[in-house]
Write an enzyme that holds these catalytic residues in place. Structure first.
Site, PDB file in Angstrom:
ATOM      1  N   ASP A 264       0.845  -1.197   0.000  1.00  0.00           N
ATOM      2  CA  ASP A 264       0.000   0.000   0.000  1.00  0.00           C
ATOM      3  C   ASP A 264       0.878   1.244   0.000  1.00  0.00           C
ATOM      4  O   ASP A 264       1.414   1.619   1.034  1.00  0.00           O
ATOM      5  CB  ASP A 264      -0.889  -0.027   1.245  1.00  0.00           C
ATOM      6  CG  ASP A 264      -2.108   0.853   1.105  1.00  0.00           C
ATOM      7  OD1 ASP A 264      -2.084   1.755   0.265  1.00  0.00           O
ATOM      8  OD2 ASP A 264      -3.081   0.627   1.849  1.00  0.00           O
ATOM      9  N   HIS A 357      -8.643  -1.514  -8.968  1.00  0.00           N
ATOM     10  CA  HIS A 357      -8.444  -0.313  -8.155  1.00  0.00           C
ATOM     11  C   HIS A 357      -7.373   0.596  -8.736  1.00  0.00           C
ATOM     12  O   HIS A 357      -7.559   1.819  -8.791  1.00  0.00           O
ATOM     13  CB  HIS A 357      -8.076  -0.709  -6.727  1.00  0.00           C
ATOM     14  CG  HIS A 357      -7.834   0.460  -5.827  1.00  0.00           C
ATOM     15  ND1 HIS A 357      -8.831   1.304  -5.426  1.00  0.00           N
ATOM     16  CD2 HIS A 357      -6.684   0.938  -5.268  1.00  0.00           C
ATOM     17  CE1 HIS A 357      -8.328   2.252  -4.652  1.00  0.00           C
ATOM     18  NE2 HIS A 357      -7.031   2.053  -4.538  1.00  0.00           N
TER      19      HIS A 357
END
Length: 449
Positions: A264, A357
């Site tokens: 992330d 995403h």
């Protein structure tokens, strides 16, 4: 879905306060006797001394849990090697500078987000006095010094551990202090999004504070002092606790992972990017009290982990658009290889799915809109159905939320495959002024201008 800042490789922006302003502070700290000091620039350059020594500290801790004679031997080794353990504790990030600390730096291992509402009768003068107290205390703590009158003992013997304290103002602050005329247009309320299930009691607030440190007691100590100093002027509206990977937990610096197990932060803007400052910080315009500041969008995003974990690995990777093992895009290459949104597989399908995403959130899909995502994970126990109450304390930094967060979130609302596994449960938007010089306090140009 947020992507938080990398834990290494970021460099200090030109124009920020240099290390000289804090020279010698670690040596005179009554809280710790460590020698040496890490500046913001030193923290962000490859394998820093702090993180390298943190690895040694983690290895020593592993020996302690073995038990018996091995544990006793490990304890003696720790006592005989204070320099190694001081790598994490002695790291210092200057409080003073062009920008507030806690924005461009990598997110620490422990974080607290807290919002305050001004107490009835508290006016502009009272708010200024509070920010003056808070700024002085934050500066002392960041330098490893014990604030006057602090008798808590919470962080005795600990160094500053990369502590940062960042202050911001919510929209309602300007009404309550008679400063409505100075409220920035960028603080217009965020629009409603389809994924929102917001608890208003855990949203918004007059004042917002972000605290980060690589030691949990150091972070809590700062939180406790600020809360005590607010007595009579401001009351806690909501408070959330978060965490990230600890320094030294990996053999070499790696992009952090979230609670879905995904790397992330790979595509985050980097301070070395030529357009980083224009995307993240408000430009210096004559008379603008927000010059050098930024806008923070704060969202508590619960991850539906039970549903996510039922997906196969292949399906999870398609939802994100990256391999789980190393973060490489499904279009090929390594983690840092630019994503090829046009690549077609042999069967005629897109390598990066239409609702992946990374495709929906990409600047290329949002007319260049981007923000610096600097998040903490959280876990607040379990819900009545046994599902974990866990997810991401999303903090996104940008020069203008109407050009950063809002267009991207609207796009995610419409077509992001990851949205099915997320619930946005709290939200806030805050104007975070630029930094201050020694002897000044954060927000002084607003409150005394």
């Amino acid at each position: 879905m947020a992507e938080q800042a990398k834990q290494a490789g970021q460099t200090k922006l030109a124009g920020q306060a240099g290390p000289g302003k804090q020279a010698g502070q670690a040596e005179k700290s009554p809280r710790a006797g460590q020698a040496g000091e890490s500046t913001r620039a030193e923290q962000h350059h490859g394998i820093s001394r702090r993180r390298l020594l943190g690895t040694a500290g983690a290895a020593g801790a592993a020996g302690l849990v073995a038990g018996g004679a091995a544990g006793a031997f490990g304890a003696e080794a720790v006592r005989d090697a204070p320099a190694a353990l001081a790598g994490v504790g002695s790291a210092t990030l200057p409080f003073h500078g062009t920008h507030q600390a806690g924005i461009a730096e990598p997110a620490q291992a422990h974080g607290h987000l807290v919002a305050f509402d001004l107490a009835p009768g508290a006016d502009r003068k009272a708010a200024a006095a509070l920010l003056r107290r808070w700024s002085a205390t934050a500066a002392e703590l960041a330098a490893g010094e014990a604030p006057k009158g602090d008798d808590t003992g919470i962080a005795l013997d600990a160094g500053p551990s990369s502590l940062t304290v960042t202050f911001g103002f919510g929209r309602s602050f300007f009404d309550r202090t008679g400063l409505t005329a100075k409220r920035p247009a960028a603080l217009e309320p965020l629009p409603d999004f389809t994924a929102d299930a917001l608890d208003r009691k855990r949203s918004d607030g007059d004042l917002w504070v972000q605290i980060g440190a690589d030691d949990s007691l150091v972070a809590f100590h700062a939180l406790r002092l600020l809360q005590k100093q607010a007595a009579g002027t401001a009351r806690v509206r909501w408070q959330m606790n978060g965490f990230n990977r600890s320094p030294g937990a990996t053999a070499r610096p790696l992009t952090g992972r979230n609670l879905m197990g995904q790397m992330d932060g790979t595509n985050n803007p980097k301070p070395s990017d030529p357009d980083f400052a224009s995307r993240v910080f408000v430009p210096d315009r004559d008379g603008d009290w927000m010059a050098g500041g930024s806008y923070a969008v704060v969202r508590r995003i619960r991850m539906l982990l039970d549903s996510w974990d039922h997906l196969s690995l292949e399906r999870q990777e398609k939802v994100i658009g990256r391999r789980k093992s190393d973060g490489a895009p499904l279009s090929g290459g390594t983690e840092t290889t630019p994503v090829d949104l046009t690549k077609i597989e042999k069967d005629g399908s897109l390598a990066i799915a239409g609702d992946a995403h990374i495709r929906v959130a990409a600047p290329e899909s949002n007319r260049g809109a981007a923000m610096l995502r600097r998040a903490f994970s959280y876990h607040d126990g379990f819900l009545d159905d046994g599902a974990p109450d866990a997810g991401l304390l999303f903090v996104a930094w940008q020069a203008d939320p109407l050009k950063g967060f809002v267009p991207v979130q609207r796009k995610l609302d419409r077509g992001d495959g990851l949205s099915r596994f997320l619930r946005h449960e709290a939200s806030g938007l805050y104007a975070v002024p630029g930094g201050c010089a020694p002897g000044e306090y954060v927000g002084q140009r607003l409150l005394e201008g």
